[in-house]
Enzyme design. Structure first.
Site, PDB file in Angstrom:
ATOM      1  N   ASP A  31       0.852  -1.194   0.000  1.00  0.00           N
ATOM      2  CA  ASP A  31       0.000   0.000   0.000  1.00  0.00           C
ATOM      3  C   ASP A  31       0.890   1.246   0.000  1.00  0.00           C
ATOM      4  OD1 ASP A  31      -3.214   0.509   1.039  1.00  0.00           O
ATOM      5  OD2 ASP A  31      -1.808   2.196   1.053  1.00  0.00           O
ATOM      6  N   ILE A  32       0.515   2.240  -0.802  1.00  0.00           N
ATOM      7  CA  ILE A  32       1.331   3.458  -0.920  1.00  0.00           C
ATOM      8  C   ILE A  32       1.275   4.302   0.350  1.00  0.00           C
ATOM      9  CG2 ILE A  32      -0.389   5.075  -1.854  1.00  0.00           C
ATOM     10  CD1 ILE A  32       1.747   5.764  -4.020  1.00  0.00           C
ATOM     11  N   ASN A  86     -12.995  -3.213   2.562  1.00  0.00           N
ATOM     12  CA  ASN A  86     -13.985  -2.146   2.678  1.00  0.00           C
ATOM     13  C   ASN A  86     -14.960  -2.219   1.504  1.00  0.00           C
ATOM     14  OD1 ASN A  86     -12.892  -0.964   5.044  1.00  0.00           O
ATOM     15  ND2 ASN A  86     -11.314   0.060   3.826  1.00  0.00           N
ATOM     16  N   GLY A  92     -15.204   3.221   4.184  1.00  0.00           N
ATOM     17  CA  GLY A  92     -13.848   3.723   3.979  1.00  0.00           C
ATOM     18  C   GLY A  92     -13.274   3.360   2.626  1.00  0.00           C
ATOM     19  N   GLN A  93     -14.067   2.702   1.772  1.00  0.00           N
ATOM     20  CA  GLN A  93     -13.544   2.356   0.440  1.00  0.00           C
ATOM     21  C   GLN A  93     -13.306   3.628  -0.371  1.00  0.00           C
ATOM     22  OE1 GLN A  93     -15.952  -0.356  -1.954  1.00  0.00           O
ATOM     23  NE2 GLN A  93     -14.292  -0.643  -3.439  1.00  0.00           N
ATOM     24  N   HIS A  99     -10.372  -4.947  -3.313  1.00  0.00           N
ATOM     25  CA  HIS A  99      -9.018  -5.201  -2.806  1.00  0.00           C
ATOM     26  C   HIS A  99      -9.100  -5.693  -1.373  1.00  0.00           C
ATOM     27  CE1 HIS A  99     -10.084  -0.948  -2.283  1.00  0.00           C
ATOM     28  NE2 HIS A  99      -9.423  -0.990  -1.140  1.00  0.00           N
ATOM     29  N   HIS A 101      -7.038  -5.802   2.077  1.00  0.00           N
ATOM     30  CA  HIS A 101      -5.905  -5.253   2.835  1.00  0.00           C
ATOM     31  C   HIS A 101      -5.344  -6.335   3.757  1.00  0.00           C
ATOM     32  CE1 HIS A 101      -6.824  -0.799   2.379  1.00  0.00           C
ATOM     33  NE2 HIS A 101      -8.029  -1.281   2.125  1.00  0.00           N
TER      34      HIS A 101
HETATM   35  P1  5GP Z   1      -9.665   1.567   0.522  1.00  0.00           P
HETATM   36  O1  5GP Z   1      -9.663   2.848   1.326  1.00  0.00           O
HETATM   37  O2  5GP Z   1     -10.380   1.749  -0.790  1.00  0.00           O
HETATM   38  O3  5GP Z   1     -10.126   0.348   1.266  1.00  0.00           O
HETATM   39  O4  5GP Z   1      -8.147   1.268   0.216  1.00  0.00           O
HETATM   40  C1  5GP Z   1      -7.478   1.794  -0.884  1.00  0.00           C
HETATM   41  C2  5GP Z   1      -6.016   1.702  -0.580  1.00  0.00           C
HETATM   42  O5  5GP Z   1      -5.305   1.903  -1.773  1.00  0.00           O
HETATM   43  C3  5GP Z   1      -5.539   2.760   0.415  1.00  0.00           C
HETATM   44  O6  5GP Z   1      -4.983   2.123   1.552  1.00  0.00           O
HETATM   45  C4  5GP Z   1      -4.525   3.570  -0.373  1.00  0.00           C
HETATM   46  O7  5GP Z   1      -3.424   3.975   0.388  1.00  0.00           O
HETATM   47  C5  5GP Z   1      -4.136   2.592  -1.471  1.00  0.00           C
HETATM   48  N1  5GP Z   1      -3.700   3.259  -2.701  1.00  0.00           N
HETATM   49  C6  5GP Z   1      -4.344   4.274  -3.341  1.00  0.00           C
HETATM   50  N2  5GP Z   1      -3.666   4.617  -4.442  1.00  0.00           N
HETATM   51  C7  5GP Z   1      -2.565   3.820  -4.499  1.00  0.00           C
HETATM   52  C8  5GP Z   1      -1.490   3.729  -5.424  1.00  0.00           C
HETATM   53  O8  5GP Z   1      -1.384   4.442  -6.412  1.00  0.00           O
HETATM   54  N3  5GP Z   1      -0.549   2.781  -5.169  1.00  0.00           N
HETATM   55  C9  5GP Z   1      -0.634   1.938  -4.080  1.00  0.00           C
HETATM   56  N4  5GP Z   1       0.342   1.055  -3.919  1.00  0.00           N
HETATM   57  N5  5GP Z   1      -1.651   2.017  -3.187  1.00  0.00           N
HETATM   58  C10 5GP Z   1      -2.603   2.949  -3.404  1.00  0.00           C
END
Ligand code: 5GP
Length: 113
Positions: A31-32, A86, A92-93, A99, A101
């Site tokens: 994760d970034i 999520n 929180g998505q 995806h 986590h």
């Molecule tokens: P969500 O909040 O949708 O459950 O999780 C999305 C996740 O994707 C977040 O933890 C966010 O940091 C990660 N993310 C968003 N953009 C990027 C990206 O460009 N590269 C990577 N490696 N992770 C990303």
């Protein structure tokens, strides 16, 4: 649409990532914006938006995502981790491509925020 998300760009190589694993069905990468010392995502290559969009035909794929995440955890010698999926904005998505986590390396709290 899921096809236009940042994760589709990671899958097709337009955007780089710290890749941990890839096969014909999925890709895993760090994760970034890590929320724990270990934080990686396992995503299907198929552009499924969220768990709202899955059906019986996806059960093998979903099991595969979990098993791939577990294999990475074992490679990292983890015995404790949190798995999060999520679904929808209120959960929180933020990226509308399914995806999973995997978070580890610190004490997790419950209930999650
Ligand atoms: P969500 O909040 O949708 O459950 O999780 C999305 C996740 O994707 C977040 O933890 C966010 O940091 C990660 N993310 C968003 N953009 C990027 C990206 O460009 N590269 C990577 N490696 N992770 C990303």
């Amino acid at each position: 649409m899921s096809e236009s998300t940042i994760f589709s760009k990671i899958i097709n190589g337009e955007i780089p990532c710290e890749k941990l694993y890839e096969d014909e069905f999925c890709i895993a990468f760090n994760d970034i914006s890590a929320q724990a010392p270990v934080h990686y995502l396992v995503i299907p290559k198929e552009p499924i938006i969220s768990l709202l969009d899955i059906s019986e035909k996806d059960k093998d794929l979903l099991g595969h995502l979990i098993l791939v995440g577990k294999k990475i955890a074992i490679q990292k010698n983890l015995k404790n981790w949190r798995t999060v999926i999520n679904t929808g904005e209120d959960s929180g998505q933020t990226v509308f491509h399914l995806h999973v986590h995997f978070l580890a390396g610190r004490q997790m709290n419950w209930p999650p925020g």
